[in-house]
Scaffold this active site. Sequence first.
Site, PDB file in Angstrom:
ATOM      1  N   PRO A 134      10.598 -26.492   0.781  1.00  0.00           N
ATOM      2  CA  PRO A 134       9.710 -27.663   0.819  1.00  0.00           C
ATOM      3  C   PRO A 134      10.485 -28.862   1.352  1.00  0.00           C
ATOM      4  O   PRO A 134      11.618 -29.113   0.938  1.00  0.00           O
ATOM      5  CB  PRO A 134       9.324 -27.852  -0.646  1.00  0.00           C
ATOM      6  CG  PRO A 134       9.643 -26.544  -1.319  1.00  0.00           C
ATOM      7  CD  PRO A 134      10.816 -25.994  -0.575  1.00  0.00           C
ATOM      8  N   GLY A 137      10.976 -36.192   2.319  1.00  0.00           N
ATOM      9  CA  GLY A 137      11.702 -37.204   3.070  1.00  0.00           C
ATOM     10  C   GLY A 137      13.012 -36.701   3.636  1.00  0.00           C
ATOM     11  O   GLY A 137      13.621 -37.350   4.482  1.00  0.00           O
ATOM     12  N   THR A 139      15.817 -36.536   2.124  1.00  0.00           N
ATOM     13  CA  THR A 139      16.923 -37.425   1.730  1.00  0.00           C
ATOM     14  C   THR A 139      17.858 -36.800   0.707  1.00  0.00           C
ATOM     15  O   THR A 139      18.718 -37.492   0.171  1.00  0.00           O
ATOM     16  CB  THR A 139      16.370 -38.747   1.147  1.00  0.00           C
ATOM     17  OG1 THR A 139      15.607 -38.428  -0.029  1.00  0.00           O
ATOM     18  CG2 THR A 139      15.496 -39.464   2.139  1.00  0.00           C
ATOM     19  N   LEU A 270      10.426 -23.718  -8.256  1.00  0.00           N
ATOM     20  CA  LEU A 270       9.398 -23.181  -9.153  1.00  0.00           C
ATOM     21  C   LEU A 270       7.993 -23.469  -8.628  1.00  0.00           C
ATOM     22  O   LEU A 270       7.014 -23.316  -9.366  1.00  0.00           O
ATOM     23  CB  LEU A 270       9.549 -23.782 -10.562  1.00  0.00           C
ATOM     24  CG  LEU A 270      10.868 -23.526 -11.295  1.00  0.00           C
ATOM     25  CD1 LEU A 270      10.862 -24.217 -12.659  1.00  0.00           C
ATOM     26  CD2 LEU A 270      11.118 -22.038 -11.475  1.00  0.00           C
ATOM     27  N   GLY A 271       7.889 -23.892  -7.403  1.00  0.00           N
ATOM     28  CA  GLY A 271       6.583 -24.222  -6.853  1.00  0.00           C
ATOM     29  C   GLY A 271       6.729 -25.367  -5.872  1.00  0.00           C
ATOM     30  O   GLY A 271       7.758 -26.055  -5.857  1.00  0.00           O
ATOM     31  N   VAL A 272       5.714 -25.543  -5.053  1.00  0.00           N
ATOM     32  CA  VAL A 272       5.690 -26.667  -4.125  1.00  0.00           C
ATOM     33  C   VAL A 272       4.733 -27.706  -4.699  1.00  0.00           C
ATOM     34  O   VAL A 272       3.533 -27.437  -4.857  1.00  0.00           O
ATOM     35  CB  VAL A 272       5.219 -26.235  -2.726  1.00  0.00           C
ATOM     36  CG1 VAL A 272       5.171 -27.433  -1.785  1.00  0.00           C
ATOM     37  CG2 VAL A 272       6.126 -25.142  -2.176  1.00  0.00           C
ATOM     38  N   ILE A 273       5.257 -28.845  -5.053  1.00  0.00           N
ATOM     39  CA  ILE A 273       4.414 -29.915  -5.591  1.00  0.00           C
ATOM     40  C   ILE A 273       3.530 -30.428  -4.463  1.00  0.00           C
ATOM     41  O   ILE A 273       4.032 -30.816  -3.402  1.00  0.00           O
ATOM     42  CB  ILE A 273       5.287 -31.037  -6.182  1.00  0.00           C
ATOM     43  CG1 ILE A 273       6.059 -30.503  -7.403  1.00  0.00           C
ATOM     44  CG2 ILE A 273       4.433 -32.245  -6.554  1.00  0.00           C
ATOM     45  CD1 ILE A 273       7.085 -31.479  -7.961  1.00  0.00           C
ATOM     46  N   TYR A 462      27.502 -44.729 -11.583  1.00  0.00           N
ATOM     47  CA  TYR A 462      27.349 -44.395 -10.174  1.00  0.00           C
ATOM     48  C   TYR A 462      28.634 -44.791  -9.471  1.00  0.00           C
ATOM     49  O   TYR A 462      28.993 -45.966  -9.442  1.00  0.00           O
ATOM     50  CB  TYR A 462      26.151 -45.165  -9.620  1.00  0.00           C
ATOM     51  CG  TYR A 462      25.695 -44.767  -8.244  1.00  0.00           C
ATOM     52  CD1 TYR A 462      24.612 -43.891  -8.084  1.00  0.00           C
ATOM     53  CD2 TYR A 462      26.300 -45.267  -7.112  1.00  0.00           C
ATOM     54  CE1 TYR A 462      24.170 -43.532  -6.819  1.00  0.00           C
ATOM     55  CE2 TYR A 462      25.854 -44.914  -5.844  1.00  0.00           C
ATOM     56  CZ  TYR A 462      24.792 -44.051  -5.705  1.00  0.00           C
ATOM     57  OH  TYR A 462      24.336 -43.696  -4.454  1.00  0.00           O
TER      58      TYR A 462
END
Lengths: 543, 543
Positions: A134, A137, A139, A270-273, A462
């Site tokens: 899938p 973007g 990114t 686990l799936g394509v949103i 970060y």
Amino acid sequence: MTEILDHRLRGAWTPEGAAAAHLPDKAVRWLTQRIGPLGADAPVAPDSALAVPDSRLPSGARAALAGVVGAEQVTTDRAERLDRAGGLSYLDLLRRRHPASGLSVPDAVVLPADPAEVQRVLEVCAAHDVGVVPFGGGTSVVGGVAALRGDKAAVVALDLERLDRLVSVDPESRIAVLQAGVRGPEAERLLAPHGFTLGHVPQSFERATIGGLAATRSAGQASAGYGRFEDMVTGVRLATPSGEWRLGVAPASAAGPDLRHLAVGSEGALGVITEVAVRVRPVPGVRRFEGFVVDGWERAVGVVRALAQDGLLADVTRLSDVDETGVSLALNAGWKAAALRAYLAARRVAEPCLLVLGWDGPSARAVAARRRETVRRLRAAGAVALGAGPGEAWRRGRFSGPRQRDALLDLGVCVETLETAAYWSRLPELYARVRAALRGALARPVVMCHLSHAYETGASLYFTVLAARDGAGPIGQWERAKAAACATIADGPLGTVSHHHGVGVDHAPYLGAEVGEVGLSVLAAAKRAVDPTGILNPGKLLR
Amino acid sequence: MTEILDHRLRGAWTPEGAAAAHLPDKAVRWLTQRIGPLGADAPVAPDSALAVPDSRLPSGARAALAGVVGAEQVTTDRAERLDRAGGLSYLDLLRRRHPASGLSVPDAVVLPADPAEVQRVLEVCAAHDVGVVPFGGGTSVVGGVAALRGDKAAVVALDLERLDRLVSVDPESRIAVLQAGVRGPEAERLLAPHGFTLGHVPQSFERATIGGLAATRSAGQASAGYGRFEDMVTGVRLATPSGEWRLGVAPASAAGPDLRHLAVGSEGALGVITEVAVRVRPVPGVRRFEGFVVDGWERAVGVVRALAQDGLLADVTRLSDVDETGVSLALNAGWKAAALRAYLAARRVAEPCLLVLGWDGPSARAVAARRRETVRRLRAAGAVALGAGPGEAWRRGRFSGPRQRDALLDLGVCVETLETAAYWSRLPELYARVRAALRGALARPVVMCHLSHAYETGASLYFTVLAARDGAGPIGQWERAKAAACATIADGPLGTVSHHHGVGVDHAPYLGAEVGEVGLSVLAAAKRAVDPTGILNPGKLLR
């Protein structure tokens, strides 16, 4: 309003044709002083220089896919395939400059028009043993969209860009349903006429899609005010080889485990949103940004902790350590840095840590009321108020990090970020040990850190790393440093291997330390249930 | 401080030997007027009248269990087995009064001392094909602790009462680790010397255990302030037949799906929760309760919605509909109800809906500051302030509902509650249709409702039903009414089949409507991964 960046990925965040970020001479001088002589990396290779293997998509699969989405929405065009050949991590960018290192290029790109087509594409791919990546973007900085074939006959990039609709708005419940391919700025543009905002602003905002934000448990810069993306998701619609899956019928439920939290963070494995129902909020009338300086990292962390535990965080709350603050002071002309340094010296701030706060509210009065106690606490902790300047400077540059990285790559700098989170009591050790690991793995690096997401029980850290290249080759150099940092985080574990970047390929080796062998077996079982033949995003999340 | 009730369940919430709740004469008169002549149910049967089959626990299994926990902690004693024969739903209570209806009695009771013993007990049970029902406070109202044998040779109640320790407190991170068998009041007693509270107060507080609260996604009465129990859980330790499972290393993470949300709500079917790490908060210095009346349910719901969406909810926010308010006004002498009715009439409140608010804070000043804008909004909506009286009355009686139910059962009244939640835009339809379903299924019932948990996107509804018995027999009568209500909720679905009671046996038929066939298959797969032979709580959560 922020521009949506062309999602075509050409080895750089900066869009093709756009001016690269400019690094001022003083920044180059400063860097040279800190990390040693800079060089010049190879430029981003033109497509013609990249090795693209012939498509292995079987003709039967191609015909069946064309039967679902139309022939023009299945392409094996070289340029289209290259556009979806990996994400935007430092390693991904290096691979575009050093073609010999090898790109993972999908065998085809498929562009379904709606959730029903996505479902049928998966059925076709399952029938033809074709892997599916899938693609939103693009990114990912953890290899989440690498076109890995696994044991499949071929692998296609399932680009969701045509799923670009606002499906519905329920103003009373403050819920909007957005298709998965809607990008951040477009989501805001679609919601604005209804008076709503998502308030979700990660650094990838200009490119990232709604589906990707959900699939990777994104955290926006205003997470203290608007929550993490997972907190905003009330419902999800997924396509899976085992059938369509819809979740989310109520704001809260005790009807067993909350499976929304299995779909969110599932990274396409686990799936394509295809659609996400998100909680929205009224567009704020006022946004106010400001800066403070606190003397000393430990004290500053303590102040942020107290604000988090007492419910006094600003919507954006971002605390830089001494090193990151120093870089900002050294390089950010907008703040009149010399005058600022003198001001801080006069106030005997020995170890300045910059704290940026951002407030959203319906009115200046409401923001002022919320802000009052927070500022009182800061002053009581000896914080020096810097006014709107540093806050606005941060706001203006909030999406510029990836562009600056492009410019630093041009100079042959090793530049990457990594992030983690831990409970408050473990944060000092995590901070010290990750810095030590990075310093041990790299010669004379600059290691900067900020705390950008605070919770009652802990916070994220970060890290940004800058170093001169060394003899290991640019890819081997960073792999070594990253492995040292991850091993440190996973030792205990001291914290999570990712607070908001996800697992992808890069963090998969460390997931077991976090969720245990039982957890890995549960994830694998869930995957078998929805994806019996393993076509969904091979090699991601689970090894 | 609240007393911990003896957990031995003898067909009533009211402890054996304690005085039953007294129903005043005027309550009995009122009930008679509303639902018709009352009778008298059979009393709770003495143990001697209950049919208890011989234990089927194989001697080899018993010896192996004794080897783990000690011979004295494995018992087939009749009384001990009866103590764990089901929970505290209306149907459970009826079964104790009508023994012919049949109780599900475990073949033995096992009492491990610590998480390691729980783990070894599961391994023994898996080896001997013995089902395991984790047993905490035994307060399930959905059949969650029924001792169903399924296809197993025998079934044991795994009572966690000896796991009663506060394991650790991390004051800096505000996290406490509690063993699963610690009951509500004891948790507060253990935390108080550290200056902390859970702030989690469900109606089952006196009996419910930490493990049970996590396993069923409990929601406390102060959920608006302290969150649902799932929001408080930072970590979980479970025993499973596939090995120990620990989750929770950071306040937030993007390391894949959040498996904590699979453990929380797993109702003993995916593991036995042995320890829970919970976020704690400082014990409030001040608690303030108060009452308001809003004219009209729809308007009142709108007011609560606006408070929820604008971040202005009190920690306890509980809104009764006109019927429930009427019952309170009719029966609660403490409020000087006649005077109150006159007061409301003078203010032309035609359809009074009682709103109880409860505030916790470090000081009276802090509470006053928080409360100011909320009260301003209420006044703007025409709410009539009733002062502390009704709030304090509710607070005193906050745990008394189950005792009153015992008294109503003595009078042969059909009395039960059910709860759901939905998004705000669906709430009016849900409210109307569930009431209609209950009224259609029962003759002349009293159906009362309150909204006790409000969120930005929706709220819960909690219905209380009173009716005279009818010809179907008490069990058949309620099964009919409950099925009508659940079918209504699951149609769409309009809402969730349970906001905080859980699934157990009673709601299992409706889970598929909520999480889909794919969701059920994912849960079944997760169960197979942790519990390959299906020994964990047979027949619960998944049919």
